[in-house]
Scaffold this active site. Structure first.
Site, PDB file in Angstrom:
ATOM      1  N   HIS A  17       0.838  -1.206   0.000  1.00 36.25           N
ATOM      2  CA  HIS A  17       0.000   0.000   0.000  1.00 36.25           C
ATOM      3  C   HIS A  17       0.877   1.262   0.000  1.00 36.25           C
ATOM      4  CE1 HIS A  17      -3.041  -2.611   2.399  1.00 36.25           C
ATOM      5  NE2 HIS A  17      -3.580  -2.429   1.209  1.00 36.25           N
ATOM      6  N   LYS A  41     -15.945  -7.012   5.077  1.00 41.74           N
ATOM      7  CA  LYS A  41     -15.146  -8.187   5.461  1.00 41.74           C
ATOM      8  C   LYS A  41     -14.719  -8.021   6.914  1.00 41.74           C
ATOM      9  CE  LYS A  41     -11.240  -6.162   2.846  1.00 41.74           C
ATOM     10  NZ  LYS A  41     -10.339  -6.327   1.729  1.00 41.74           N
ATOM     11  N   ARG A  90      -2.350  -5.971  -8.336  1.00 41.13           N
ATOM     12  CA  ARG A  90      -1.411  -7.081  -8.203  1.00 41.13           C
ATOM     13  C   ARG A  90      -1.767  -8.148  -9.238  1.00 41.13           C
ATOM     14  NH1 ARG A  90      -3.216  -7.750  -2.219  1.00 41.13           N
ATOM     15  NH2 ARG A  90      -4.995  -7.006  -3.379  1.00 41.13           N
ATOM     16  N   SER A 128      -3.193  -7.766   2.946  1.00 41.73           N
ATOM     17  CA  SER A 128      -3.365  -7.630   4.394  1.00 41.73           C
ATOM     18  C   SER A 128      -3.867  -8.938   4.997  1.00 41.73           C
ATOM     19  CB  SER A 128      -4.339  -6.490   4.709  1.00 41.73           C
ATOM     20  OG  SER A 128      -3.814  -5.264   4.277  1.00 41.73           O
TER      21      SER A 128
END
Ligand code: ADP
Length: 161
Positions: A17, A41, A90, A128
């Site tokens: 990040h 989430k 990504r 993460s």
């Protein structure tokens, strides 16, 4: 002044990040990292904790700030007068999701540009969620997050690493 937002969950912020934020900060006059208050989430760190971890990690980037927000990301963009929304990509796994998000964002707020920056090779695998899993099992995550996040994870997963 050209302002961009970089919204996300940041639970917690990683070097992936921070790499995107650092590079985006060179493209705009001001970059506002937007922390979703209620992501869809499960989260480990509260909104205030996620904000504070980012704030410490970006202390040396003069044109980057952090704000939390709820509701629609486009409303946050309008409120802070952003011209663009930055996201990180990504490999191919992120592409479909980011593409859908870009289409929806364009539909809701056509004036906002969607800017995707490619992740650096060394952070392609870094998320993460995987980071939290590795830390909870005692994995060495020192190279993947700033020192204040290592400390925060150490506290959450007492004595695991
Ligand atoms: P979200 O729940 O919005 O996906 P994240 O905190 O997981 O929130 O990610 C925020 C943004 O940062 C997303 O655009 C994501 O693709 C990007 N990102 C996450 N990890 C990396 C990484 N390792 N390298 C580059 N970009 C990343």
């Amino acid at each position: 002044m050209r302002i961009a937002i970089y919204p996300g969950t940041f639970d917690p912020v990683t070097n992936g990040h921070l790499d995107i934020a650092t590079r985006a900060a060179r493209l705009f006059d001001k970059l506002i990292i937007g922390v979703y208050e209620n992501p869809n989430k499960p989260i480990l760190f509260s909104t205030a904790e996620r904000e504070e971890l980012i704030r410490k990690a970006i202390a040396e980037l003069p044109n980057v700030e952090v704000q939390s927000f709820g509701g629609l990301t486009v409303d946050f963009a309008k409120r802070v007068k952003a011209v663009a929304m930055v996201r990180g990509l990504r490999m191919s796994a992120d592409f479909e999701r980011e593409f859908d998000m870009a289409m929806m964002t364009k539909k809701l707020y056509p004036k906002l540009e969607f800017v995707c920056l490619m992740s650096r090779v060394e952070y392609q695998f870094l998320s993460s969620s995987l980071l939290k899993e590795a830390a909870s099992l005692g994995g060495d995550i020192h190279d993947l997050v700033p020192p204040n996040v290592v400390e925060a994870l150490r506290k959450k997963f007492k004595g695991k690493f």
